[in-house]
Design a protein around this motif. Structure first.
Motif, PDB file in Angstrom:
ATOM      1  N   MET A   1      48.693  50.802  61.150  1.00 53.79           N
ATOM      2  CA  MET A   1      49.563  51.076  62.291  1.00 53.79           C
ATOM      3  C   MET A   1      49.478  49.955  63.314  1.00 53.79           C
ATOM      4  O   MET A   1      50.378  49.164  63.487  1.00 53.79           O
ATOM      5  CB  MET A   1      49.146  52.368  62.983  1.00 53.79           C
ATOM      6  CG  MET A   1      49.326  53.598  62.171  1.00 53.79           C
ATOM      7  SD  MET A   1      51.026  54.103  61.961  1.00 53.79           S
ATOM      8  CE  MET A   1      51.537  54.506  63.622  1.00 53.79           C
ATOM      9  N   HIS A  63      44.836  52.458  55.169  1.00 55.51           N
ATOM     10  CA  HIS A  63      44.704  51.986  56.553  1.00 55.51           C
ATOM     11  C   HIS A  63      43.683  52.777  57.349  1.00 55.51           C
ATOM     12  O   HIS A  63      43.853  52.972  58.548  1.00 55.51           O
ATOM     13  CB  HIS A  63      46.055  52.033  57.283  1.00 55.51           C
ATOM     14  CG  HIS A  63      47.121  51.276  56.577  1.00 55.51           C
ATOM     15  ND1 HIS A  63      47.076  49.913  56.415  1.00 55.51           N
ATOM     16  CD2 HIS A  63      48.251  51.674  55.949  1.00 55.51           C
ATOM     17  CE1 HIS A  63      48.130  49.523  55.739  1.00 55.51           C
ATOM     18  NE2 HIS A  63      48.860  50.566  55.436  1.00 55.51           N
ATOM     19  N   LEU A  64      42.638  53.238  56.680  1.00 50.31           N
ATOM     20  CA  LEU A  64      41.601  53.955  57.416  1.00 50.31           C
ATOM     21  C   LEU A  64      40.911  53.020  58.410  1.00 50.31           C
ATOM     22  O   LEU A  64      40.389  53.465  59.431  1.00 50.31           O
ATOM     23  CB  LEU A  64      40.576  54.539  56.433  1.00 50.31           C
ATOM     24  CG  LEU A  64      39.785  55.741  56.905  1.00 50.31           C
ATOM     25  CD1 LEU A  64      40.712  56.814  57.421  1.00 50.31           C
ATOM     26  CD2 LEU A  64      38.942  56.291  55.777  1.00 50.31           C
ATOM     27  N   GLU A  67      42.304  53.433  61.886  1.00 52.60           N
ATOM     28  CA  GLU A  67      42.247  54.725  62.572  1.00 52.60           C
ATOM     29  C   GLU A  67      41.075  54.744  63.548  1.00 52.60           C
ATOM     30  O   GLU A  67      40.186  53.895  63.491  1.00 52.60           O
ATOM     31  CB  GLU A  67      42.089  55.863  61.551  1.00 52.60           C
ATOM     32  CG  GLU A  67      43.166  55.923  60.500  1.00 52.60           C
ATOM     33  CD  GLU A  67      44.554  56.181  61.062  1.00 52.60           C
ATOM     34  OE1 GLU A  67      44.643  56.556  62.246  1.00 52.60           O
ATOM     35  OE2 GLU A  67      45.529  55.985  60.328  1.00 52.60           O
ATOM     36  N   THR A  68      41.092  55.757  64.409  1.00 48.75           N
ATOM     37  CA  THR A  68      39.995  55.852  65.368  1.00 48.75           C
ATOM     38  C   THR A  68      38.750  56.420  64.699  1.00 48.75           C
ATOM     39  O   THR A  68      38.805  57.007  63.611  1.00 48.75           O
ATOM     40  CB  THR A  68      40.374  56.774  66.533  1.00 48.75           C
ATOM     41  OG1 THR A  68      40.660  58.055  65.994  1.00 48.75           O
ATOM     42  CG2 THR A  68      41.570  56.252  67.293  1.00 48.75           C
ATOM     43  N   GLY A  70      37.018  58.934  65.615  1.00 53.18           N
ATOM     44  CA  GLY A  70      37.055  60.387  65.533  1.00 53.18           C
ATOM     45  C   GLY A  70      37.708  60.872  64.248  1.00 53.18           C
ATOM     46  O   GLY A  70      37.184  61.738  63.546  1.00 53.18           O
ATOM     47  N   LEU A  71      38.859  60.259  63.905  1.00 50.53           N
ATOM     48  CA  LEU A  71      39.560  60.666  62.680  1.00 50.53           C
ATOM     49  C   LEU A  71      38.723  60.337  61.452  1.00 50.53           C
ATOM     50  O   LEU A  71      38.596  61.162  60.537  1.00 50.53           O
ATOM     51  CB  LEU A  71      40.918  59.957  62.620  1.00 50.53           C
ATOM     52  CG  LEU A  71      41.850  60.390  61.498  1.00 50.53           C
ATOM     53  CD1 LEU A  71      42.129  61.875  61.603  1.00 50.53           C
ATOM     54  CD2 LEU A  71      43.156  59.634  61.550  1.00 50.53           C
ATOM     55  N   ILE A  74      35.916  62.921  61.079  1.00 50.38           N
ATOM     56  CA  ILE A  74      36.428  64.230  60.675  1.00 50.38           C
ATOM     57  C   ILE A  74      36.779  64.223  59.181  1.00 50.38           C
ATOM     58  O   ILE A  74      36.525  65.181  58.449  1.00 50.38           O
ATOM     59  CB  ILE A  74      37.653  64.617  61.525  1.00 50.38           C
ATOM     60  CG1 ILE A  74      37.195  64.959  62.941  1.00 50.38           C
ATOM     61  CG2 ILE A  74      38.397  65.790  60.929  1.00 50.38           C
ATOM     62  CD1 ILE A  74      38.328  65.136  63.908  1.00 50.38           C
ATOM     63  N   LEU A  75      37.360  63.123  58.709  1.00 50.07           N
ATOM     64  CA  LEU A  75      37.806  63.078  57.320  1.00 50.07           C
ATOM     65  C   LEU A  75      36.659  62.849  56.353  1.00 50.07           C
ATOM     66  O   LEU A  75      36.607  63.445  55.282  1.00 50.07           O
ATOM     67  CB  LEU A  75      38.835  61.973  57.144  1.00 50.07           C
ATOM     68  CG  LEU A  75      40.105  62.155  57.960  1.00 50.07           C
ATOM     69  CD1 LEU A  75      40.991  60.951  57.789  1.00 50.07           C
ATOM     70  CD2 LEU A  75      40.810  63.407  57.525  1.00 50.07           C
ATOM     71  N   PRO A  78      32.967  65.772  55.573  1.00 52.99           N
ATOM     72  CA  PRO A  78      32.902  66.792  54.516  1.00 52.99           C
ATOM     73  C   PRO A  78      32.777  66.188  53.130  1.00 52.99           C
ATOM     74  O   PRO A  78      32.103  66.743  52.255  1.00 52.99           O
ATOM     75  CB  PRO A  78      34.232  67.547  54.651  1.00 52.99           C
ATOM     76  CG  PRO A  78      34.826  67.119  55.910  1.00 52.99           C
ATOM     77  CD  PRO A  78      34.216  65.839  56.329  1.00 52.99           C
ATOM     78  N   LEU A  79      33.401  65.016  52.928  1.00 57.07           N
ATOM     79  CA  LEU A  79      33.332  64.412  51.595  1.00 57.07           C
ATOM     80  C   LEU A  79      31.935  63.878  51.303  1.00 57.07           C
ATOM     81  O   LEU A  79      31.451  63.971  50.173  1.00 57.07           O
ATOM     82  CB  LEU A  79      34.382  63.302  51.480  1.00 57.07           C
ATOM     83  CG  LEU A  79      35.817  63.820  51.584  1.00 57.07           C
ATOM     84  CD1 LEU A  79      36.805  62.674  51.586  1.00 57.07           C
ATOM     85  CD2 LEU A  79      36.134  64.772  50.446  1.00 57.07           C
TER      86      LEU A  79
END
Lengths: 151, 215
Positions: A1, A63-64, A67-68, A70-71, A74-75, A78-79
């Motif tokens: 982005m 495009h990770l 990203e911020t 925080g995102l 969060i993503l 769990p993985l």
């Protein structure tokens, strides 16, 4: 982005670089599984290679990296948990069957309708002797190699 | 939160174009609502795959008679399928990059190539399944080994194949919208969200190829 800092040619160059890395690692994986190495070494190499490939796809193509934090947290959290949970449970199952193979395989057989495990012979440690070590197989079709117990 | 300085005001207005609700920059920065939604869906979907692979791993670890997959599965063919998915991933990001430059022709070309890659993958999978069924491997039974070998194989690859199918349909929709000029203004938010799904399908296949076929 927000890759406005990169010129689009730079971006393309990165995409193609990742593409070649992914291809090279795939070829590496396919070659290494046929190499005369211990099973455990092959498994570890292939798992590390595939996790790096997955990471490259997620980080660059999805495009990770843009990203911020925080995102990302969060993503990915769990993985990560799922990954370590899986490693723990699979290694645990593997170790249990090594220690008590007669008990566990007996249960597996009754519960899952497992076949081809009659006439099993145990060595002095309680491990199953691989089927190809026995010459008196009832039918000649079951020639597949079994590497579950090669150490 | 503290990450608001990432966002430039002009950029935020630009990405907010396709969203009904204009969000102030927060913990997710300038990511659009749709993108956050897709990411959260992909995270949970990844957990579903993780559950399947975990079940596979435990069944295999507990069964000393588990065969070597390379004796029954064609590694060469699925390596080609892996390569095709990687190619379709790179064409997807190139389509997005072309769209951001308002290069409509290249965007459509690369989107079409991506769809073609997905269809080739599905074709290979259909061929592979047909072959395996002829060899006595079906969802609930396997003529030459433990039936769990067949069940877990078809469960994991079938679930993934369903994702590829959905992805192809999804990308066709995006292609149709691109064709009528919805993305001519260079706002690639929807294309990027579709791309996220498509790259996720590629990412999962990379792992499935290793865990089901190679190990």
């Amino acid at each position: 982005m927000s890759a406005v800092t990169h010129s689009s040619d730079d971006k393309r160059k990165t995409y193609w670089k990742v593409f070649f890395i992914l291809t090279a690692l795939t070829i590496f994986e396919v070659v290494i599984v046929q190499a005369p190495l211990p099973k455990l070494a092959i498994t570890l190499l292939v798992v590390v290679a595939s996790l790096s490939k997955a990471f490259a796809v997620g980080w660059i193509y999805m495009h990770l990296n843009h990203e911020t934090k925080g995102l990302k947290v969060i993503l990915l959290f769990p993985l990560f948990v799922a990954f370590f949970y899986a490693v723990y449970l699979i290694v645990d199952a593997k170790l249990q069957i090594r220690r008590h193979s007669n008990v566990y395989v007996g249960e597996t057989k009754r519960f899952w309708g497992q076949r081809n495990i009659e006439d099993r012979q145990l060595d002095e440690f309680g491990n199953t002797i691989a089927p190809e070590a026995k010459k008196d197989l009832p039918s000649g079709e079951h020639e597949e190699k079994n590497e579950a117990h090669s150490k | 939160m503290g990450s608001t300085s990432v966002v430039h005001s002009g950029h935020s207005a630009h990405t907010g174009h396709n969203n009904k609700v204009e969000r102030k920059p927060d913990i997710f920065g300038s990511a659009s609502n749709g993108k956050i939604g897709m990411w959260v869906f992909l995270s949970t979907d990844g957990l579903t795959f993780a559950g399947f692979l975990l079940g596979y791993g435990i069944l295999r670890a507990r069964n000393p008679e588990w065969p070597d997959p390379s004796h029954f599965l064609g590694i060469g063919l699925s390596a080609i399928a892996t390569f095709i998915l990687i190619c379709s991933s790179v064409t997807m990001v190139l389509a997005q990059a072309a769209g951001e430059e308002k290069n409509r022709k290249n965007m459509l070309r690369f989107l079409a190539l991506t769809i073609l890659g997905g269809m080739s993958f599905l074709g290979i999978q259909v061929y592979e399944y047909t072959h395996l069924v002829h060899e006595g491997m079906i969802f609930w039974d396997f003529a030459k080994g433990p039936p769990q070998f067949a069940s877990t194989f078809f469960l994991v690859t079938g679930f993934h194949g369903f994702h590829v199918f959905s992805g192809v349909v999804y990308l066709m929709t995006i292609f149709g919208r691109a064709l009528v000029g919805k993305y001519n203004d260079g706002n690639m938010n929807e294309v990027e969200i579709a791309g996220l799904f498509w790259h996720f399908v590629d990412l999962v296949w990379i792992l499935v190829f290793t865990f089901i076929y190679l190990i």
